[in-house]
Design a protein around this motif. Sequence first.
Motif, PDB file in Angstrom:
ATOM      1  N   ARG A  42      26.139  -9.442  77.105  1.00 59.11           N
ATOM      2  CA  ARG A  42      24.830  -9.090  76.543  1.00 59.11           C
ATOM      3  C   ARG A  42      24.352 -10.229  75.649  1.00 59.11           C
ATOM      4  O   ARG A  42      25.154 -10.994  75.127  1.00 59.11           O
ATOM      5  CB  ARG A  42      24.919  -7.801  75.730  1.00 59.11           C
ATOM      6  CG  ARG A  42      25.063  -6.561  76.569  1.00 59.11           C
ATOM      7  CD  ARG A  42      25.123  -5.291  75.736  1.00 59.11           C
ATOM      8  NE  ARG A  42      26.279  -5.315  74.844  1.00 59.11           N
ATOM      9  CZ  ARG A  42      26.235  -5.101  73.544  1.00 59.11           C
ATOM     10  NH1 ARG A  42      25.094  -4.804  72.963  1.00 59.11           N
ATOM     11  NH2 ARG A  42      27.309  -5.152  72.818  1.00 59.11           N
ATOM     12  N   GLU A  43      23.060 -10.311  75.470  1.00 59.64           N
ATOM     13  CA  GLU A  43      22.490 -11.369  74.640  1.00 59.64           C
ATOM     14  C   GLU A  43      23.103 -11.335  73.237  1.00 59.64           C
ATOM     15  O   GLU A  43      23.270 -10.270  72.642  1.00 59.64           O
ATOM     16  CB  GLU A  43      20.967 -11.182  74.555  1.00 59.64           C
ATOM     17  CG  GLU A  43      20.258 -12.380  74.000  1.00 59.64           C
ATOM     18  CD  GLU A  43      18.751 -12.252  74.112  1.00 59.64           C
ATOM     19  OE1 GLU A  43      18.061 -13.050  73.452  1.00 59.64           O
ATOM     20  OE2 GLU A  43      18.262 -11.359  74.821  1.00 59.64           O
ATOM     21  N   HIS A  44      23.443 -12.510  72.731  1.00 62.89           N
ATOM     22  CA  HIS A  44      24.025 -12.703  71.391  1.00 62.89           C
ATOM     23  C   HIS A  44      25.421 -12.104  71.263  1.00 62.89           C
ATOM     24  O   HIS A  44      25.842 -11.760  70.159  1.00 62.89           O
ATOM     25  CB  HIS A  44      23.114 -12.153  70.293  1.00 62.89           C
ATOM     26  CG  HIS A  44      21.724 -12.696  70.329  1.00 62.89           C
ATOM     27  ND1 HIS A  44      21.430 -14.029  70.157  1.00 62.89           N
ATOM     28  CD2 HIS A  44      20.542 -12.083  70.566  1.00 62.89           C
ATOM     29  CE1 HIS A  44      20.128 -14.214  70.255  1.00 62.89           C
ATOM     30  NE2 HIS A  44      19.557 -13.055  70.516  1.00 62.89           N
ATOM     31  N   THR A  45      26.125 -11.936  72.384  1.00 62.13           N
ATOM     32  CA  THR A  45      27.516 -11.477  72.334  1.00 62.13           C
ATOM     33  C   THR A  45      28.379 -12.421  73.161  1.00 62.13           C
ATOM     34  O   THR A  45      27.871 -13.284  73.873  1.00 62.13           O
ATOM     35  CB  THR A  45      27.675 -10.036  72.880  1.00 62.13           C
ATOM     36  OG1 THR A  45      27.347 -10.021  74.272  1.00 62.13           O
ATOM     37  CG2 THR A  45      26.817  -9.046  72.121  1.00 62.13           C
ATOM     38  N   ASN A  46      29.686 -12.246  73.062  1.00 65.95           N
ATOM     39  CA  ASN A  46      30.644 -13.049  73.823  1.00 65.95           C
ATOM     40  C   ASN A  46      31.297 -12.196  74.899  1.00 65.95           C
ATOM     41  O   ASN A  46      31.186 -10.966  74.898  1.00 65.95           O
ATOM     42  CB  ASN A  46      31.733 -13.601  72.897  1.00 65.95           C
ATOM     43  CG  ASN A  46      31.176 -14.595  71.911  1.00 65.95           C
ATOM     44  OD1 ASN A  46      30.330 -15.415  72.247  1.00 65.95           O
ATOM     45  ND2 ASN A  46      31.665 -14.532  70.682  1.00 65.95           N
TER      46      ASN A  46
ATOM     47  N   LYS B 204      32.798 -19.780  77.342  1.00 68.06           N
ATOM     48  CA  LYS B 204      31.571 -20.526  77.596  1.00 68.06           C
ATOM     49  C   LYS B 204      31.028 -20.305  79.016  1.00 68.06           C
ATOM     50  O   LYS B 204      30.001 -20.858  79.361  1.00 68.06           O
ATOM     51  CB  LYS B 204      31.801 -22.014  77.355  1.00 68.06           C
ATOM     52  CG  LYS B 204      32.061 -22.343  75.899  1.00 68.06           C
ATOM     53  CD  LYS B 204      32.243 -23.831  75.696  1.00 68.06           C
ATOM     54  CE  LYS B 204      32.536 -24.123  74.227  1.00 68.06           C
ATOM     55  NZ  LYS B 204      32.702 -25.545  73.984  1.00 68.06           N
TER      56      LYS B 204
END
Length: 158
Positions: A88-92, A141
Motif C-alpha cells: 500500500r502507498e507509504h508502506t513497506n 525495494k
Amino acid sequence: MTDRPVRAVAAAMLLSGLLTIAAGCSHMPHPHWPWHSKPEPAPVVVHELVITTAEGAEAAYPQYWKGNTLVVDLRLGGGQGRAVLKPREHTNWPVRIAFRVLPGQFGALEVRAAQRVLLPITTTGTKPVDLELAPGVFIMKSPQMAVSWGPADQSSGS
C-alpha cells in the motif's frame, strides 16, 4: 409391612430428583474439558498489499496474518491466473509472504520480483497449503511482485 410404603415413596422421590437433575443438566453450559479443543477462530482479513490483475483491475484475494507472515489466499483464483502485488502507498513489504492454495488446484505458482521462483503445488491432500516465499525472492525495494499460476508445464509468458 409399614416399611414398604416408606421405601416406595423414598424410591419415587429419589427417581424424581434424579430426573430433575438430569433434565436441568441438559440446559447447563458444558464445562471445557482438556481433551476437547476449541475450533480455530476464523482468520481476520487485512489489507496490507494492493492486488490487481495484470490489466490493472483490483483483484479481491483475502489477506491474513499468520504469526509474522502475510498469507495471500489464492484459493478463489481458479486453475489459472495472474496478479500483481504492491505494498500500500507509504508502506513497506511484509517481511514474510506466503500464498494459500489447495492441493491440485493448479500445477505451479510462479513469483517474479527480485528473483524468479517456480513453486510446484502438491496434488495430495485436501487441506489448504501455505507456500512461503524464501528470503531474497523479493526485497524491500521491489516495486511490485508478479504472480501467476496454472499448469505445471506452463512456459513463462512474461
